[in-house]
Enzyme design. Structure first.
Site, PDB file in Angstrom:
ATOM      1  N   LYS A 131      49.237  28.825  12.611  1.00  0.00           N
ATOM      2  CA  LYS A 131      48.494  28.673  11.355  1.00  0.00           C
ATOM      3  C   LYS A 131      49.195  29.380  10.187  1.00  0.00           C
ATOM      4  O   LYS A 131      50.068  30.237  10.402  1.00  0.00           O
ATOM      5  CB  LYS A 131      47.067  29.202  11.552  1.00  0.00           C
ATOM      6  CG  LYS A 131      46.253  28.400  12.588  1.00  0.00           C
ATOM      7  CD  LYS A 131      44.818  28.926  12.689  1.00  0.00           C
ATOM      8  CE  LYS A 131      43.999  28.120  13.684  1.00  0.00           C
ATOM      9  NZ  LYS A 131      42.569  28.570  13.726  1.00  0.00           N
ATOM     10  N   TYR A 156      39.803  18.800  11.487  1.00  0.00           N
ATOM     11  CA  TYR A 156      38.665  19.608  11.951  1.00  0.00           C
ATOM     12  C   TYR A 156      37.333  18.876  11.763  1.00  0.00           C
ATOM     13  O   TYR A 156      36.280  19.530  11.713  1.00  0.00           O
ATOM     14  CB  TYR A 156      38.638  20.946  11.219  1.00  0.00           C
ATOM     15  CG  TYR A 156      39.575  21.990  11.784  1.00  0.00           C
ATOM     16  CD1 TYR A 156      39.427  22.456  13.100  1.00  0.00           C
ATOM     17  CD2 TYR A 156      40.589  22.559  11.019  1.00  0.00           C
ATOM     18  CE1 TYR A 156      40.262  23.429  13.619  1.00  0.00           C
ATOM     19  CE2 TYR A 156      41.439  23.535  11.540  1.00  0.00           C
ATOM     20  CZ  TYR A 156      41.267  23.966  12.844  1.00  0.00           C
ATOM     21  OH  TYR A 156      42.093  24.933  13.365  1.00  0.00           O
ATOM     22  N   HIS A 191      46.110  27.578  16.810  1.00  0.00           N
ATOM     23  CA  HIS A 191      45.169  26.556  17.295  1.00  0.00           C
ATOM     24  C   HIS A 191      45.689  26.006  18.608  1.00  0.00           C
ATOM     25  O   HIS A 191      46.904  25.885  18.798  1.00  0.00           O
ATOM     26  CB  HIS A 191      45.068  25.404  16.279  1.00  0.00           C
ATOM     27  CG  HIS A 191      44.350  24.211  16.847  1.00  0.00           C
ATOM     28  ND1 HIS A 191      42.983  24.105  16.842  1.00  0.00           N
ATOM     29  CD2 HIS A 191      44.818  23.107  17.499  1.00  0.00           C
ATOM     30  CE1 HIS A 191      42.631  22.975  17.458  1.00  0.00           C
ATOM     31  NE2 HIS A 191      43.731  22.355  17.856  1.00  0.00           N
ATOM     32  N   GLU A 212      44.482  14.954  18.624  1.00  0.00           N
ATOM     33  CA  GLU A 212      45.210  15.901  17.769  1.00  0.00           C
ATOM     34  C   GLU A 212      46.716  15.625  17.752  1.00  0.00           C
ATOM     35  O   GLU A 212      47.363  15.744  16.705  1.00  0.00           O
ATOM     36  CB  GLU A 212      44.926  17.327  18.229  1.00  0.00           C
ATOM     37  CG  GLU A 212      43.473  17.736  17.957  1.00  0.00           C
ATOM     38  CD  GLU A 212      43.115  19.124  18.461  1.00  0.00           C
ATOM     39  OE1 GLU A 212      41.982  19.568  18.215  1.00  0.00           O
ATOM     40  OE2 GLU A 212      43.965  19.790  19.102  1.00  0.00           O
ATOM     41  N   ASN A 249      43.064  33.492  12.599  1.00  0.00           N
ATOM     42  CA  ASN A 249      43.338  33.867  13.988  1.00  0.00           C
ATOM     43  C   ASN A 249      44.635  33.293  14.552  1.00  0.00           C
ATOM     44  O   ASN A 249      44.793  33.137  15.758  1.00  0.00           O
ATOM     45  CB  ASN A 249      42.128  33.524  14.863  1.00  0.00           C
ATOM     46  CG  ASN A 249      41.794  32.038  14.821  1.00  0.00           C
ATOM     47  OD1 ASN A 249      42.503  31.256  14.198  1.00  0.00           O
ATOM     48  ND2 ASN A 249      40.723  31.663  15.491  1.00  0.00           N
TER      49      ASN A 249
HETATM   50  P1  ADP Z   1      39.072  27.682  18.592  1.00  0.00           P
HETATM   51  O1  ADP Z   1      40.153  27.630  17.536  1.00  0.00           O
HETATM   52  O2  ADP Z   1      39.163  28.914  19.432  1.00  0.00           O
HETATM   53  O3  ADP Z   1      38.987  26.422  19.424  1.00  0.00           O
HETATM   54  P2  ADP Z   1      36.693  26.723  17.182  1.00  0.00           P
HETATM   55  O4  ADP Z   1      37.111  25.349  17.575  1.00  0.00           O
HETATM   56  O5  ADP Z   1      35.298  27.147  17.501  1.00  0.00           O
HETATM   57  O6  ADP Z   1      37.663  27.834  17.814  1.00  0.00           O
HETATM   58  O7  ADP Z   1      36.875  26.929  15.609  1.00  0.00           O
HETATM   59  C1  ADP Z   1      37.990  26.367  14.929  1.00  0.00           C
HETATM   60  C2  ADP Z   1      38.535  27.400  13.967  1.00  0.00           C
HETATM   61  O8  ADP Z   1      37.544  27.662  12.970  1.00  0.00           O
HETATM   62  C3  ADP Z   1      38.822  28.788  14.576  1.00  0.00           C
HETATM   63  O9  ADP Z   1      40.071  28.870  15.221  1.00  0.00           O
HETATM   64  C4  ADP Z   1      38.755  29.677  13.351  1.00  0.00           C
HETATM   65  O10 ADP Z   1      39.944  29.608  12.550  1.00  0.00           O
HETATM   66  C5  ADP Z   1      37.595  29.039  12.578  1.00  0.00           C
HETATM   67  N1  ADP Z   1      36.306  29.649  12.919  1.00  0.00           N
HETATM   68  C6  ADP Z   1      35.617  29.545  14.082  1.00  0.00           C
HETATM   69  N2  ADP Z   1      34.462  30.225  14.040  1.00  0.00           N
HETATM   70  C7  ADP Z   1      34.391  30.778  12.802  1.00  0.00           C
HETATM   71  C8  ADP Z   1      33.443  31.598  12.116  1.00  0.00           C
HETATM   72  N3  ADP Z   1      32.309  31.986  12.710  1.00  0.00           N
HETATM   73  N4  ADP Z   1      33.722  31.981  10.845  1.00  0.00           N
HETATM   74  C9  ADP Z   1      34.863  31.582  10.232  1.00  0.00           C
HETATM   75  N5  ADP Z   1      35.803  30.812  10.817  1.00  0.00           N
HETATM   76  C10 ADP Z   1      35.590  30.411  12.086  1.00  0.00           C
HETATM   77 MG    MG Z   2      38.513  24.492  18.856  1.00  0.00          MG
END
Ligand code: ADP
Ligand code: MG
Length: 139
Positions: free
Chosen positions: A10, A50, A116, A127, A113
Site C-alpha cells: 500500500k 474495495y 493487502h 482482484e 496497515n
Molecule cells: P484486510 O485487509 O485484513 O482483509 P478488511 O478487508 O476488513 O481487512 O478491510 C480492508 C482494509 O480497510 C484494511 O486493510 C484497512 O486498510 C481498512 N480498514 C479495515 N477496518 C478498518 C477500520 N475499522 N477503520 C479504518 N480502516 C479500516
Molecule cells: Mg479484506
C-alpha cells in the site's frame, strides 16, 4: 496446491521504503511474484477494488488512502498462496498482529496497515483480473 493471490504493497509502505523488505518476505515464504507493477490508483479505481466494503464507515477514507500515492500490485503464486499470504500479513489491526508479520513490522494502525492480500479463491480471481490482463502474468 499451487494457487495465485493478489497482494498490494500500500502507499504507506511504499513511502516508508519497505517495498524490498516486503517482497523479500514473499519470496522467502515460497510466494513467487508472477506479475508486478507500480501504480497510483484513482479514487474510482480504489472504490471499484474495495466495492465489497462500500457500506462501511471507513470506505471513503480507505479509498482516499489507497489513491494517495503509488502502490505496488503483485500476483503471488505458490502452494496455498492465499492463506500463506494472509499469515505473512498478520491481523488487519497491526496492534493485534503476531510478531514477525508484515503488519506488525510496518503497519501504523488499522487503516494504514502496509499490505493487502486476497481472502478467498473467489476474491483472488476478481482482484487479479482487476489489475492484470492474462498476458502480464507469468508462470
Ligand atoms: P484486510 O485487509 O485484513 O482483509 P478488511 O478487508 O476488513 O481487512 O478491510 C480492508 C482494509 O480497510 C484494511 O486493510 C484497512 O486498510 C481498512 N480498514 C479495515 N477496518 C478498518 C477500520 N475499522 N477503520 C479504518 N480502516 C479500516
Ligand atoms: Mg479484506
Amino acid at each position: 496446491m499451487s494457487e495465485r493471490t493478489l497482494a498490494i504493497i500500500k502507499p504507506d509502505a511504499v513511502k516508508k521504503n519497505v517495498v524490498g523488505d516486503i517482497i523479500n518476505r514473499y519470496e522467502q515464504a515460497g510466494l513467487k511474484p508472477v506479475a508486478i507493477k507500480l501504480i497510483q490508483m484513482s479514487q474510482s479505481v480504489a472504490e471499484g477494488f474495495y466495492a465489497v466494503h462500500k457500506a462501511r464507515p471507513f470506505f471513503g477514507s480507505l479509498c482516499s488512502f489507497m489513491s494517495s500515492g503509488p502502490a505496488v500490485v503483485l500476483v503471488l503464486q505458490g502452494d496455498n498462496a492465499i492463506k500463506k499470504n494472509r499469515e505473512l500479513m498478520g491481523a488487519t489491526d497491526p496492534a493485534k498482529a503476531d510478531a514477525g508479520t508484515i503488519r506488525k513490522a510496518h503497519g501504523a494502525n488499522i487503516e494504514f496497515n502496509a499490505v493487502h492480500g486476497s481472502d478467498s479463491p473467489e476474491t483472488a480471481q476478481f482482484e487479479i483480473g482487476y489489475f492484470f490482463p492474462g498476458m502480464e502474468i507469468f508462470s
